[in-house]
Enzyme design. Structure first.
Site, PDB file in Angstrom:
ATOM      1  CG  ASP A   1      -1.946   1.085   1.217  1.00 19.74           C
ATOM      2  OD1 ASP A   1      -2.232   1.618   0.118  1.00 19.74           O
ATOM      3  OD2 ASP A   1      -2.497   1.415   2.290  1.00 19.74           O
TER       4      ASP A   1
ATOM      5  CD  GLU B   1       1.950   8.320   5.198  1.00 22.44           C
ATOM      6  OE1 GLU B   1       2.120   9.550   5.221  1.00 22.44           O
ATOM      7  OE2 GLU B   1       1.174   7.745   4.415  1.00 22.44           O
TER       8      GLU B   1
ATOM      9  CG  ASN C   1       8.844  11.038  -1.233  1.00 23.68           C
ATOM     10  OD1 ASN C   1       7.770  10.723  -1.732  1.00 23.68           O
ATOM     11  ND2 ASN C   1       9.532  12.104  -1.609  1.00 23.68           N
TER      12      ASN C   1
ATOM     13  CG  ASP D   1      -2.201  16.260  -1.729  1.00 24.12           C
ATOM     14  OD1 ASP D   1      -3.310  16.745  -1.434  1.00 24.12           O
ATOM     15  OD2 ASP D   1      -1.245  16.944  -2.103  1.00 24.12           O
TER      16      ASP D   1
ATOM     17  CE  LYS E   1      -3.427  26.708  -3.146  1.00 25.39           C
ATOM     18  NZ  LYS E   1      -2.613  27.490  -2.163  1.00 25.39           N
TER      19      LYS E   1
ATOM     20  CG  ASP F   1     -12.101  11.465  -2.088  1.00 27.53           C
ATOM     21  OD1 ASP F   1     -10.940  11.489  -2.525  1.00 27.53           O
ATOM     22  OD2 ASP F   1     -12.466  12.116  -1.096  1.00 27.53           O
TER      23      ASP F   1
END
Length: 323
Positions: free
Chosen positions: A98, A123, A150, A176, A180, A212
């Site tokens: 994941d 993560e 990362n 994320d 912008k 989403d």
């Protein structure tokens, strides 16, 4: 642009606000001489229940902000290679990876419900990783591990170090959105990441992406399609695939939040745009093929909002013909 309120410490990756950059730069950098508190964290010693001890010895809260800037210098290191014999008890089990696992509850639940797999979460926010690995020890779960790193800075070495042929599932869930345009360079799913995944995954293994925010899923699907080494499929076919669906987590006190599904991401333009569409449609999956929901997914569905999903299978390598 901030994410919905119920996700104060939920499934998201890096943000976009300058104040987040400033805090990430100080909270994630090495502590200065004599530092004893504040953003730099406490030095080693007694800690509260809600605190964790980082790899550099600082004691910090495990309740972190949603976002960090993955382009900051101290995050520009490939994910470190592990000695897998010290990570998992049984190396013969296939691995579920994941990427951007946030608090890690997806892998935690998966390791318990599907012990025939080894589960691995990566993560970028170290306090979440430390807390998640403490769960592993506390609950004595031999098929679960979390890594601080990362993914966008490089996962090739990590994947190459895994037991041969054992990486069978990769998931990227609700990264994320980087709304912008100037923050689009922070996205997790890039040509490099997908290329490294394609190199590290055997034919027949699966890559699952969802968000989403529809344009985020469109971006991910377009990058995967442009790579050319994955094919779009509807379901996972091999016998060891998880099949028992997990109901969304009940959130009686959740706030309504905002609906970002139609929000324009990065001005609505990105590389490879449309590469993953078929006759103008992305044909999102109606059901989660993994039979396991992340916190973000369950939160979204509990608010009667959609999730935009796609599943890919690593293609068989083309056989070279004799000249």
């Amino acid at each position: 642009m901030k994410r919905p309120a119920e996700d104060a410490v939920d499934e998201s990756g890096s943000s976009g606000d300058e104040e987040d950059e400033a805090e990430a730069a100080t909270s994630s950098a090495a502590p200065s001489a004599g530092a004893s508190g504040g953003l730099l964290g406490r030095l080693p010693g007694r800690r509260k229940k809600s605190q964790v001890t980082l790899s550099d010895g600082r004691v910090v809260s495990s309740k972190v902000r949603n976002h960090v800037n993955p382009l900051l210098p101290h995050f520009q290191k490939p994910v470190a290679v592990r000695d897998w014999s010290k990570v998992y008890k049984d190396l013969s089990k296939p691995i579920v990876l994941d990427l951007g696992c946030a608090k890690g509850r997806f892998c935690l639940e998966g390791a318990k419900r599907f012990p025939e797999f080894n589960w691995l979460g990566i993560e970028i926010r170290e306090p979440l990783v430390v807390r998640a690995n403490e769960w592993v020890v506390e609950e004595n779960i031999p098929n679960l591990h979390y890594i601080f790193g990362n993914a966008s800075a490089g996962i090739a070495d990590l994947l190459a170090s895994m037991p041969t042929g054992m990486l069978r599932r990769v998931a990227v869930q609700c990264p994320d959105p980087c709304f912008k345009k100037k923050h689009q360079k922070r996205r997790m799913v890039t040509d490099r990441v997908i290329s490294e995944l394609a190199d590290g995954m055997l034919a027949g293994s699966y890559l699952f992406v969802q968000s989403d925010v529809e344009q985020v899923s469109m971006q991910m699907v377009d990058v995967i399609a442009a790579n050319g080494r994955f094919e779009r499929v509807e379901r996972i076919e091999d016998a060891v695939a998880p099949s028992a669906a997990i109901e969304p987590v009940a959130r009686p006190n959740a706030t309504v939040g905002k609906d970002y599904q139609d929000h324009a991401v990065g001005g609505g333009e990105w590389e490879h745009k449309g590469a993953g569409a078929v006759e103008g449609s992305y044909n999102w999956l109606q059901e989660n093929p993994l039979g396991l929901m992340s916190e973000r997914e369950s939160s979204t569905l509990s608010r009667s909002l959609p999730i935009f999903r796609a599943l890919y299978r690593r293609k068989d390598e083309e056989k070279k013909t004799a000249a």
